[in-house]
Design a protein around this motif. Structure first.
Motif, PDB file in Angstrom:
ATOM      1  N   GLY A  88      36.224  41.653  31.275  1.00 42.17           N
ATOM      2  CA  GLY A  88      36.447  41.980  32.684  1.00 42.17           C
ATOM      3  C   GLY A  88      35.172  41.904  33.496  1.00 42.17           C
ATOM      4  N   ALA A  89      35.218  41.083  34.570  1.00 35.67           N
ATOM      5  CA  ALA A  89      34.036  40.906  35.433  1.00 35.67           C
ATOM      6  C   ALA A  89      34.223  41.607  36.771  1.00 35.67           C
ATOM      7  CB  ALA A  89      33.749  39.420  35.624  1.00 35.67           C
ATOM      8  N   PHE A 110      34.144  37.902  29.386  1.00 32.69           N
ATOM      9  CA  PHE A 110      35.422  37.182  29.466  1.00 32.69           C
ATOM     10  C   PHE A 110      36.200  37.715  30.660  1.00 32.69           C
ATOM     11  CE2 PHE A 110      34.584  36.764  24.851  1.00 32.69           C
ATOM     12  CZ  PHE A 110      34.532  35.385  24.805  1.00 32.69           C
ATOM     13  N   TYR A 138      44.561  39.743  44.084  1.00 34.21           N
ATOM     14  CA  TYR A 138      43.671  40.759  44.657  1.00 34.21           C
ATOM     15  C   TYR A 138      43.070  41.688  43.596  1.00 34.21           C
ATOM     16  CZ  TYR A 138      44.301  39.852  49.616  1.00 34.21           C
ATOM     17  OH  TYR A 138      44.262  39.287  50.867  1.00 34.21           O
ATOM     18  N   PHE A 140      42.772  40.672  40.047  1.00 32.21           N
ATOM     19  CA  PHE A 140      42.163  39.936  38.935  1.00 32.21           C
ATOM     20  C   PHE A 140      41.362  38.730  39.415  1.00 32.21           C
ATOM     21  CE2 PHE A 140      46.129  41.215  36.263  1.00 32.21           C
ATOM     22  CZ  PHE A 140      45.606  42.479  36.069  1.00 32.21           C
ATOM     23  N   GLY A 141      40.219  38.554  38.794  1.00 26.37           N
ATOM     24  CA  GLY A 141      39.353  37.423  39.106  1.00 26.37           C
ATOM     25  C   GLY A 141      37.923  37.923  39.262  1.00 26.37           C
ATOM     26  N   PHE A 148      37.760  41.439  47.286  1.00 26.35           N
ATOM     27  CA  PHE A 148      38.377  41.191  48.601  1.00 26.35           C
ATOM     28  C   PHE A 148      38.830  42.539  49.133  1.00 26.35           C
ATOM     29  CE2 PHE A 148      38.491  37.329  46.177  1.00 26.35           C
ATOM     30  CZ  PHE A 148      38.012  36.402  47.093  1.00 26.35           C
ATOM     31  N   ARG A 214      39.669  33.161  30.887  1.00 29.88           N
ATOM     32  CA  ARG A 214      39.695  33.464  29.440  1.00 29.88           C
ATOM     33  C   ARG A 214      40.175  34.900  29.300  1.00 29.88           C
ATOM     34  NH1 ARG A 214      36.090  30.366  26.287  1.00 29.88           N
ATOM     35  NH2 ARG A 214      36.564  31.631  24.469  1.00 29.88           N
ATOM     36  N   ALA A 244      36.361  46.606  30.194  1.00 30.69           N
ATOM     37  CA  ALA A 244      36.155  46.900  31.626  1.00 30.69           C
ATOM     38  C   ALA A 244      37.241  46.190  32.425  1.00 30.69           C
ATOM     39  CB  ALA A 244      34.765  46.424  32.044  1.00 30.69           C
ATOM     40  N   HIS A 247      42.422  48.990  36.302  1.00 29.48           N
ATOM     41  CA  HIS A 247      43.666  49.733  36.029  1.00 29.48           C
ATOM     42  C   HIS A 247      44.935  48.910  36.263  1.00 29.48           C
ATOM     43  CE1 HIS A 247      43.922  49.908  40.225  1.00 29.48           C
ATOM     44  NE2 HIS A 247      43.432  51.104  40.456  1.00 29.48           N
ATOM     45  N   ILE A 252      46.639  45.040  28.708  1.00 29.84           N
ATOM     46  CA  ILE A 252      45.556  45.553  27.863  1.00 29.84           C
ATOM     47  C   ILE A 252      45.949  46.908  27.256  1.00 29.84           C
ATOM     48  CG2 ILE A 252      43.307  46.740  28.148  1.00 29.84           C
ATOM     49  CD1 ILE A 252      42.803  43.944  27.452  1.00 29.84           C
ATOM     50  N   GLU A 490      37.237  51.890  35.929  1.00 35.70           N
ATOM     51  CA  GLU A 490      38.439  52.521  36.472  1.00 35.70           C
ATOM     52  C   GLU A 490      39.622  52.466  35.505  1.00 35.70           C
ATOM     53  OE1 GLU A 490      39.845  50.893  40.264  1.00 35.70           O
ATOM     54  OE2 GLU A 490      39.880  52.979  40.903  1.00 35.70           O
ATOM     55  N   GLY A 496      36.342  55.664  39.840  1.00 39.34           N
ATOM     56  CA  GLY A 496      37.310  55.416  40.905  1.00 39.34           C
ATOM     57  C   GLY A 496      36.552  54.825  42.067  1.00 39.34           C
ATOM     58  N   GLY A 497      36.534  53.515  42.172  1.00 37.12           N
ATOM     59  CA  GLY A 497      35.806  52.876  43.260  1.00 37.12           C
ATOM     60  C   GLY A 497      34.716  51.967  42.732  1.00 37.12           C
ATOM     61  N   ILE A 498      34.219  51.131  43.624  1.00 37.91           N
ATOM     62  CA  ILE A 498      33.268  50.082  43.246  1.00 37.91           C
ATOM     63  C   ILE A 498      31.995  50.660  42.628  1.00 37.91           C
ATOM     64  CG2 ILE A 498      31.787  48.254  44.193  1.00 37.91           C
ATOM     65  CD1 ILE A 498      34.009  47.808  46.336  1.00 37.91           C
TER      66      ILE A 498
HETATM   67  C1  LIG Z   1      42.312  45.534  48.002  1.00 35.22           C
HETATM   68  C2  LIG Z   1      41.410  46.572  47.375  1.00 35.22           C
HETATM   69  C3  LIG Z   1      40.464  47.218  48.162  1.00 35.22           C
HETATM   70  C4  LIG Z   1      39.593  48.149  47.610  1.00 35.22           C
HETATM   71  N1  LIG Z   1      38.627  48.701  48.396  1.00 35.22           N
HETATM   72  C5  LIG Z   1      37.673  49.479  47.846  1.00 35.22           C
HETATM   73  C6  LIG Z   1      36.574  49.938  48.608  1.00 35.22           C
HETATM   74  O1  LIG Z   1      36.437  49.634  49.794  1.00 35.22           O
HETATM   75  N2  LIG Z   1      35.654  50.725  47.997  1.00 35.22           N
HETATM   76  C7  LIG Z   1      35.769  51.101  46.687  1.00 35.22           C
HETATM   77  O2  LIG Z   1      34.885  51.816  46.177  1.00 35.22           O
HETATM   78  N3  LIG Z   1      36.802  50.679  45.941  1.00 35.22           N
HETATM   79  C8  LIG Z   1      37.749  49.871  46.480  1.00 35.22           C
HETATM   80  N4  LIG Z   1      38.795  49.427  45.712  1.00 35.22           N
HETATM   81  C9  LIG Z   1      38.856  49.875  44.319  1.00 35.22           C
HETATM   82  C10 LIG Z   1      37.808  49.129  43.489  1.00 35.22           C
HETATM   83  O3  LIG Z   1      37.973  47.771  43.678  1.00 35.22           O
HETATM   84  C11 LIG Z   1      37.925  49.504  42.031  1.00 35.22           C
HETATM   85  O4  LIG Z   1      37.736  50.895  41.919  1.00 35.22           O
HETATM   86  C12 LIG Z   1      36.871  48.802  41.185  1.00 35.22           C
HETATM   87  O5  LIG Z   1      36.915  47.421  41.379  1.00 35.22           O
HETATM   88  C13 LIG Z   1      37.062  49.138  39.716  1.00 35.22           C
HETATM   89  O6  LIG Z   1      36.127  48.427  38.981  1.00 35.22           O
HETATM   90  P1  LIG Z   1      36.329  48.045  37.455  1.00 35.22           P
HETATM   91  O7  LIG Z   1      35.216  47.135  37.117  1.00 35.22           O
HETATM   92  O8  LIG Z   1      36.517  49.275  36.666  1.00 35.22           O
HETATM   93  O9  LIG Z   1      37.725  47.258  37.380  1.00 35.22           O
HETATM   94  P2  LIG Z   1      38.257  45.971  38.209  1.00 35.22           P
HETATM   95  O10 LIG Z   1      37.496  45.792  39.451  1.00 35.22           O
HETATM   96  O11 LIG Z   1      39.701  46.167  38.286  1.00 35.22           O
HETATM   97  O12 LIG Z   1      37.892  44.763  37.254  1.00 35.22           O
HETATM   98  C14 LIG Z   1      38.569  44.502  36.076  1.00 35.22           C
HETATM   99  C15 LIG Z   1      38.454  43.019  35.749  1.00 35.22           C
HETATM  100  O13 LIG Z   1      38.946  42.811  34.435  1.00 35.22           O
HETATM  101  C16 LIG Z   1      39.674  41.583  34.405  1.00 35.22           C
HETATM  102  N5  LIG Z   1      40.612  41.636  33.291  1.00 35.22           N
HETATM  103  C17 LIG Z   1      41.714  42.429  33.183  1.00 35.22           C
HETATM  104  N6  LIG Z   1      42.328  42.198  32.007  1.00 35.22           N
HETATM  105  C18 LIG Z   1      41.602  41.253  31.355  1.00 35.22           C
HETATM  106  C19 LIG Z   1      41.743  40.603  30.106  1.00 35.22           C
HETATM  107  N7  LIG Z   1      42.735  40.888  29.283  1.00 35.22           N
HETATM  108  N8  LIG Z   1      40.822  39.663  29.778  1.00 35.22           N
HETATM  109  C20 LIG Z   1      39.795  39.352  30.615  1.00 35.22           C
HETATM  110  N9  LIG Z   1      39.625  39.934  31.813  1.00 35.22           N
HETATM  111  C21 LIG Z   1      40.508  40.883  32.180  1.00 35.22           C
HETATM  112  C22 LIG Z   1      40.349  41.545  35.768  1.00 35.22           C
HETATM  113  O14 LIG Z   1      40.716  40.241  36.110  1.00 35.22           O
HETATM  114  C23 LIG Z   1      39.282  42.126  36.674  1.00 35.22           C
HETATM  115  O15 LIG Z   1      38.461  41.141  37.222  1.00 35.22           O
HETATM  116  C24 LIG Z   1      39.691  48.484  46.234  1.00 35.22           C
HETATM  117  C25 LIG Z   1      40.667  47.865  45.446  1.00 35.22           C
HETATM  118  C26 LIG Z   1      41.510  46.918  45.994  1.00 35.22           C
HETATM  119  C27 LIG Z   1      42.555  46.249  45.135  1.00 35.22           C
END
Ligand SMILES: Cc1cc2nc3c(=O)[nH]c(=O)nc-3n(C[C@H](O)[C@H](O)[C@H](O)COP(=O)(O)OP(=O)(O)OC[C@H]3O[C@@H](n4cnc5c(N)ncnc54)[C@H](O)[C@@H]3O)c2cc1C
Length: 518
Positions: A88-89, A110, A138, A140-141, A148, A214, A244, A247, A252, A490, A496-498
């Motif tokens: 997860g990136a 990956f 929105y 995944f990616g 976004f 991948r 990573a 949610h 997964i 998350e 919870g959050g970026i």
């Molecule tokens: C539209 C939107 C607006 C938001 N606005 C805000 C904001 O303004 N401020 C804020 O703090 N938070 C915001 N959030 C929440 C924030 O984006 C998340 O809290 C944060 O991105 C979580 O980070 P993370 O790295 O834990 O997981 P994620 O950002 O969810 O990243 C997980 C990654 O893992 C990848 N993945 C999943 N399964 C697999 C697999 N099997 N193999 C390979 N890759 C996989 C996914 O494609 C994804 O890229 C927003 C969320 C959304 C959807």
């Protein structure tokens, strides 16, 4: 040493250095021309009762005083170093990768989704009702769910890591230095993709690997120790695997559950997105001040206790848009984003109530730790049934929602795929809709005019936090029963959050460095 000055100014005075520089010079009893560099270190708007004020803290570098060095992060080559798999990136995965590089490890990332530019094209298709790619949307990616988004960088969990370093890293990779001093910093959906791409380039330049499209399908565990993953059909081994995945990656959780990795159900929150005209929110928050034009679009943060449960606004996006955050066409899921200037005529916010384990206890026998996940999916599917055409979403005017009557028309809304009239209380669990309705009336007492038929509620805001925790040991941060498996961010229930996800990713890198020899 720079001189530190704190000024309380009118919005106009604070809006431009040409207005406040003479005030700083007067305060320091020097000539304006003696100020070599003036930089803001903190800015906050005080919009409580009475006149609007802006509090500015500034650093003044006078004359030949040594000026601050530009921000720099050093990413040494990690070619040939021990390999660590990151799945997860998103912010957790990317920050974990960058920190691992600093500590002398080679990250292998990956990501199921596409790199950020290609991902943007799939997102445009969702907006145009041209279908949803389940691996590129929105959620995944590249960059994860926050790419976004509004890019709000505020976090309550500053103590979990080096908050300032996390912000500085963003600036080093292309964010505006403003994020370092704003009380509530944000980046904006137009700027985030470039920053994320710069982070990826830094990982690759140091010798790390980033593999898009991948998806990790299996975890390889033998004798209570992780050995690697199956990604895109290939077996890849490493001493440590960081999960990573955010949610929204339900597969997964199912995969871990199937592999016998212990998971735990947890409380979370769901509700709707609520959208008002931005001008209305500005008028309420800035008291119709004539100096409003010098301030950014106003935001709010509201919380109430209704029937013993918290109901609260969440991820408020001033001057933003409601977006389709679904990962599968059978669901309706909304969220919010804003461009950097936050200049759309709409103010949207998540508006959610706590969901406790007792609410999905009826599903526990069949689904165990995944019961909350199933409950979440059922609500998303119920919402889709109300708006079955493409990515449209069910909606109701706010005063109608509170009064329990059908909306005969809907107001203009920023949600591009389109909204469809629906009585939300008729298909949402009653314990949710009744709490949401009551909370709107409470909020209206604090923000007069909040309860209005000019506003609209759109369903559903269901991906606020994870309904499932992937547990980990407090000290080693590994899964208690699977050595070498590091759940983060998350999706694992630790952020919870970026920024909190980013900080958690860094913590995991540091924990790995204490167990895997570099
Ligand atoms: C539209 C939107 C607006 C938001 N606005 C805000 C904001 O303004 N401020 C804020 O703090 N938070 C915001 N959030 C929440 C924030 O984006 C998340 O809290 C944060 O991105 C979580 O980070 P993370 O790295 O834990 O997981 P994620 O950002 O969810 O990243 C997980 C990654 O893992 C990848 N993945 C999943 N399964 C697999 C697999 N099997 N193999 C390979 N890759 C996989 C996914 O494609 C994804 O890229 C927003 C969320 C959304 C959807």
């Amino acid at each position: 040493m720079p001189k530190i000055i704190t000024l309380t100014l009118s919005p106009k005075q604070a809006s431009d250095a040409k207005f406040y520089t003479p005030l700083v010079a007067r305060e320091l009893r020097i000539k304006e021309s003696d100020i070599a560099l003036l930089r803001i270190v903190k800015r906050s708007v005080d919009a409580r009762r009475g006149a609007l004020k802006v509090n500015l803290s500034l650093e003044a570098y006078i004359d030949k005083e040594e000026q601050p060095a530009p921000l720099h992060f050093d990413y040494p080559s990690v070619v040939g170093k021990p390999e660590i798999i990151i799945v997860g990136a998103g912010p957790a995965g990317l920050y974990c990768a960058l920190r691992l590089i600093e500590l002398g490890y080679k990250p292998i990332l990956f990501e199921r989704g596409k790199e950020v530019v290609e991902r943007g094209k799939d997102i445009a298709k969702i907006q145009r009702n041209q279908g949803v790619n389940p691996d590129s949307n929105y959620a995944f990616g590249e960059g994860g769910a926050g790419t976004f988004s509004d890019g709000k960088l505020f976090t309550r969990s500053k103590k979990r890591g080096d908050y300032n370093r996390a912000l500085q890293r963003l600036v080093f990779h292309g964010a505006s230095p403003e994020v370092l001093y704003e009380a509530h910093p944000h980046i904006g959906s137009d700027r985030l993709p470039r920053i994320i791409a710069n982070m990826r380039d830094a990982i690759s330049a140091a010798g790390g690997e980033v593999h898009f499209e991948r998806r990790v399908e299996e975890l390889i565990v033998r004798n209570g120790r992780v050995e690697g993953v199956i990604a895109g059909g290939d077996r890849v081994e490493a001493q440590a695997v960081v999960i990573a995945t955010g949610h929204s990656a339900r597969d997964i959780y199912y995969m871990l559950h199937r592999s016998g990795v212990r998971l735990e159900a947890k409380a979370y929150a769901m509700g709707v997105r609520i959208e008002h005209p931005q001008q209305l929110i500005n008028n309420i928050q800035y008291h119709r001040s004539p100096e409003m034009e010098y301030l950014p679009s106003a935001s709010y943060s509201l919380v109430a206790q209704v029937g013993g449960r918290g109901v609260y606004s969440f991820c408020m996006c001033p001057g933003g848009f409601i977006v389709p955050a679904l990962t599968d066409e059978s669901e309706s899921v909304v969220n919010g984003m804003s461009p950097s200037h936050r200049n759309s005529p709409y103010a949207n916010s998540g508006f959610v109530t706590e969901i406790r384990e007792e609410d999905f206890a009826h599903l526990s026998e069949q689904y165990g730790a995944l019961a909350g996940l199933v409950f979440q999916q059922q609500l998303e599917q119920a919402a889709r049934a109300q708006a079955p055409e493409n990515q449209t979403a069910p909606a109701q005017r706010v005063a109608d929602f509170v009064a329990g009557r059908r909306s005969t028309s809907l107001p203009k809304c920023s949600y591009v795929p389109g909204i469809v009239e629906s009585r939300l209380d008729e298909w949402m669990p009653k314990f949710m809709s009744s709490r949401l309705r009551e909370a709107i009336s409470v909020f209206d007492k604090r923000m007069k005019g909040y309860l209005t038929n000019e506003a609209v509620v759109v369903g559903v805001e269901s991906r606020t936090s994870t309904p499932v925790r992937i547990p980990r040991d407090r000290e080693s941060l590994q899964h208690p029963e699977v050595a070498g498996l590091y759940p983060t961010g998350e999706g694992a229930g630790f952020a919870g959050g970026i920024i909190s996800a980013a900080l958690d990713g860094e913590r995991i890198a540091e924990a790995i460095a204490t167990t895997v020899e570099s």
